[in-house]
Design a protein around this motif. Structure first.
Motif, mmCIF file in Angstrom:
data_model
loop_
_atom_site.group_PDB
_atom_site.id
_atom_site.type_symbol
_atom_site.label_atom_id
_atom_site.label_comp_id
_atom_site.label_asym_id
_atom_site.label_seq_id
_atom_site.Cartn_x
_atom_site.Cartn_y
_atom_site.Cartn_z
ATOM 1 N N LEU A 1 0.824 -1.207 0.000
ATOM 2 C CA LEU A 1 0.000 0.000 0.000
ATOM 3 C C LEU A 1 0.860 1.261 0.000
ATOM 4 O O LEU A 1 0.538 2.237 -0.693
ATOM 5 C CB LEU A 1 -0.951 0.005 1.201
ATOM 6 C CG LEU A 1 -2.310 -0.650 0.970
ATOM 7 C CD1 LEU A 1 -2.203 -2.094 0.556
ATOM 8 C CD2 LEU A 1 -3.177 -0.501 2.198
ATOM 9 N N ILE A 2 1.954 1.242 0.725
ATOM 10 C CA ILE A 2 2.865 2.390 0.741
ATOM 11 C C ILE A 2 3.494 2.576 -0.637
ATOM 12 O O ILE A 2 3.627 3.703 -1.133
ATOM 13 C CB ILE A 2 3.928 2.220 1.843
ATOM 14 C CG1 ILE A 2 3.266 2.340 3.218
ATOM 15 C CG2 ILE A 2 5.052 3.254 1.686
ATOM 16 C CD1 ILE A 2 4.143 1.894 4.376
ATOM 17 N N ALA A 3 3.847 1.480 -1.293
ATOM 18 C CA ALA A 3 4.405 1.568 -2.650
ATOM 19 C C ALA A 3 3.382 2.174 -3.621
ATOM 20 O O ALA A 3 3.741 2.980 -4.479
ATOM 21 C CB ALA A 3 4.841 0.187 -3.134
ATOM 22 N N ALA A 4 2.121 1.812 -3.467
ATOM 23 C CA ALA A 4 1.070 2.390 -4.316
ATOM 24 C C ALA A 4 0.938 3.880 -4.045
ATOM 25 O O ALA A 4 0.830 4.688 -4.978
ATOM 26 C CB ALA A 4 -0.261 1.689 -4.072
ATOM 27 N N GLU A 5 0.958 4.240 -2.773
ATOM 28 C CA GLU A 5 0.841 5.647 -2.399
ATOM 29 C C GLU A 5 1.993 6.469 -2.967
ATOM 30 O O GLU A 5 1.817 7.627 -3.348
ATOM 31 C CB GLU A 5 0.799 5.772 -0.874
ATOM 32 C CG GLU A 5 0.594 7.177 -0.390
ATOM 33 C CD GLU A 5 0.472 7.255 1.124
ATOM 34 O OE1 GLU A 5 0.260 8.366 1.609
ATOM 35 O OE2 GLU A 5 0.593 6.232 1.818
ATOM 36 N N ARG A 6 3.148 5.869 -3.053
ATOM 37 C CA ARG A 6 4.336 6.553 -3.595
ATOM 38 C C ARG A 6 4.434 6.425 -5.114
ATOM 39 O O ARG A 6 5.440 6.803 -5.711
ATOM 40 C CB ARG A 6 5.593 5.986 -2.946
ATOM 41 C CG ARG A 6 5.676 6.320 -1.471
ATOM 42 C CD ARG A 6 6.894 5.706 -0.842
ATOM 43 N NE ARG A 6 6.965 6.080 0.572
ATOM 44 C CZ ARG A 6 7.745 5.481 1.448
ATOM 45 N NH1 ARG A 6 8.528 4.482 1.087
ATOM 46 N NH2 ARG A 6 7.745 5.873 2.704
ATOM 47 N N ASN A 7 3.391 5.843 -5.719
ATOM 48 C CA ASN A 7 3.338 5.658 -7.171
ATOM 49 C C ASN A 7 4.530 4.878 -7.719
ATOM 50 O O ASN A 7 5.049 5.205 -8.789
ATOM 51 C CB ASN A 7 3.183 7.002 -7.892
ATOM 52 C CG ASN A 7 1.760 7.487 -7.818
ATOM 53 O OD1 ASN A 7 0.823 6.743 -8.076
ATOM 54 N ND2 ASN A 7 1.589 8.747 -7.436
ATOM 55 N N GLN A 8 4.942 3.853 -7.002
ATOM 56 C CA GLN A 8 6.045 3.023 -7.477
ATOM 57 C C GLN A 8 5.559 2.150 -8.630
ATOM 58 O O GLN A 8 4.609 1.378 -8.492
ATOM 59 C CB GLN A 8 6.615 2.189 -6.337
ATOM 60 C CG GLN A 8 7.336 3.039 -5.312
ATOM 61 C CD GLN A 8 7.923 2.239 -4.169
ATOM 62 O OE1 GLN A 8 7.747 1.035 -4.064
ATOM 63 N NE2 GLN A 8 8.629 2.937 -3.289
ATOM 64 N N SER A 9 6.235 2.291 -9.750
ATOM 65 C CA SER A 9 5.778 1.641 -10.983
ATOM 66 C C SER A 9 5.732 0.117 -10.877
ATOM 67 O O SER A 9 4.847 -0.515 -11.453
ATOM 68 C CB SER A 9 6.650 2.066 -12.157
ATOM 69 O OG SER A 9 7.998 1.713 -11.938
ATOM 70 N N THR A 10 6.647 -0.491 -10.131
ATOM 71 C CA THR A 10 6.652 -1.950 -9.995
ATOM 72 C C THR A 10 5.341 -2.449 -9.401
ATOM 73 O O THR A 10 4.741 -3.397 -9.903
ATOM 74 C CB THR A 10 7.834 -2.406 -9.107
ATOM 75 O OG1 THR A 10 9.043 -1.942 -9.679
ATOM 76 C CG2 THR A 10 7.869 -3.907 -8.971
ATOM 77 N N LEU A 11 4.892 -1.805 -8.341
ATOM 78 C CA LEU A 11 3.635 -2.215 -7.703
ATOM 79 C C LEU A 11 2.454 -1.963 -8.638
ATOM 80 O O LEU A 11 1.586 -2.819 -8.776
ATOM 81 C CB LEU A 11 3.447 -1.485 -6.365
ATOM 82 C CG LEU A 11 2.207 -1.857 -5.557
ATOM 83 C CD1 LEU A 11 0.949 -1.181 -5.898
ATOM 84 C CD2 LEU A 11 2.135 -3.292 -5.216
ATOM 85 N N TRP A 12 2.397 -0.813 -9.283
ATOM 86 C CA TRP A 12 1.264 -0.499 -10.161
ATOM 87 C C TRP A 12 1.198 -1.435 -11.360
ATOM 88 O O TRP A 12 0.104 -1.838 -11.767
ATOM 89 C CB TRP A 12 1.285 0.973 -10.575
ATOM 90 C CG TRP A 12 0.742 1.831 -9.482
ATOM 91 C CD1 TRP A 12 1.444 2.644 -8.645
ATOM 92 C CD2 TRP A 12 -0.625 1.933 -9.073
ATOM 93 N NE1 TRP A 12 0.603 3.254 -7.743
ATOM 94 C CE2 TRP A 12 -0.681 2.833 -7.987
ATOM 95 C CE3 TRP A 12 -1.811 1.353 -9.510
ATOM 96 C CZ2 TRP A 12 -1.861 3.171 -7.337
ATOM 97 C CZ3 TRP A 12 -2.994 1.684 -8.867
ATOM 98 C CH2 TRP A 12 -3.016 2.579 -7.796
#
Length: 136
Positions: free
Chosen positions: A16-27
């Motif tokens: 969820l933190i990776a999504a919040e930071r717009n990390q491309s790998t997670l998205w």
């Protein structure tokens, strides 16, 4: 023709933190899973751990719209507490992630694979049904 079953994916706080930071790998992973017909699972304590201000967490809100947020009921809460006691771990959020993942034979998307794997190991055979995929 054989049909492969899509494995359940469970997001922990790191996802969820990776999504919040717009990390491309997670998205990319999230979009790919949705396109394949999956609905990621997020235990409600994970949302509580990360959610702070909806007005400033648009990316996180967008991610959660495509997820199934599971409640932590009394029975699951007690099982989490028991698991934490056996594993000598204090984080109930990780305990909820581990139990839900084991119950659904899921892949856990996490930034802290060691803690989740430790809890899964304490679940014995049930914990072996789940896998841990670290975010890089």
């Amino acid at each position: 023709m054989t049909m492969t079953t899509l494995r359940t994916m469970v997001y922990d706080a790191g996802a969820l933190i990776a999504a919040e930071r717009n990390q491309s790998t997670l998205w990319r992973l999230h979009r790919s899973y949705l396109t394949a017909g999956g609905v990621p699972v997020v235990p409600s304590p994970v949302v509580a751990q990360v959610w702070r201000n909806g007005a400033r967490q648009a990316a996180l809100a967008r991610l959660l719209q495509g997820c199934d947020v599971l409640p932590l009921d009394d029975a699951l809460a007690r099982r989490v507490g028991e698991l934490l006691g056996h594993a000598d771990v204090v984080d109930p959020v990780d305990g909820a992630v581990a139990l839900i993942s084991a119950r659904t034979s899921a892949t856990v998307i996490t930034s802290d694979p060691g803690d989740i794997q430790r809890l899964l190991d304490h679940l014995g055979r049930a914990g072996k049904r789940a896998t841990v995929k670290p975010l890089h």
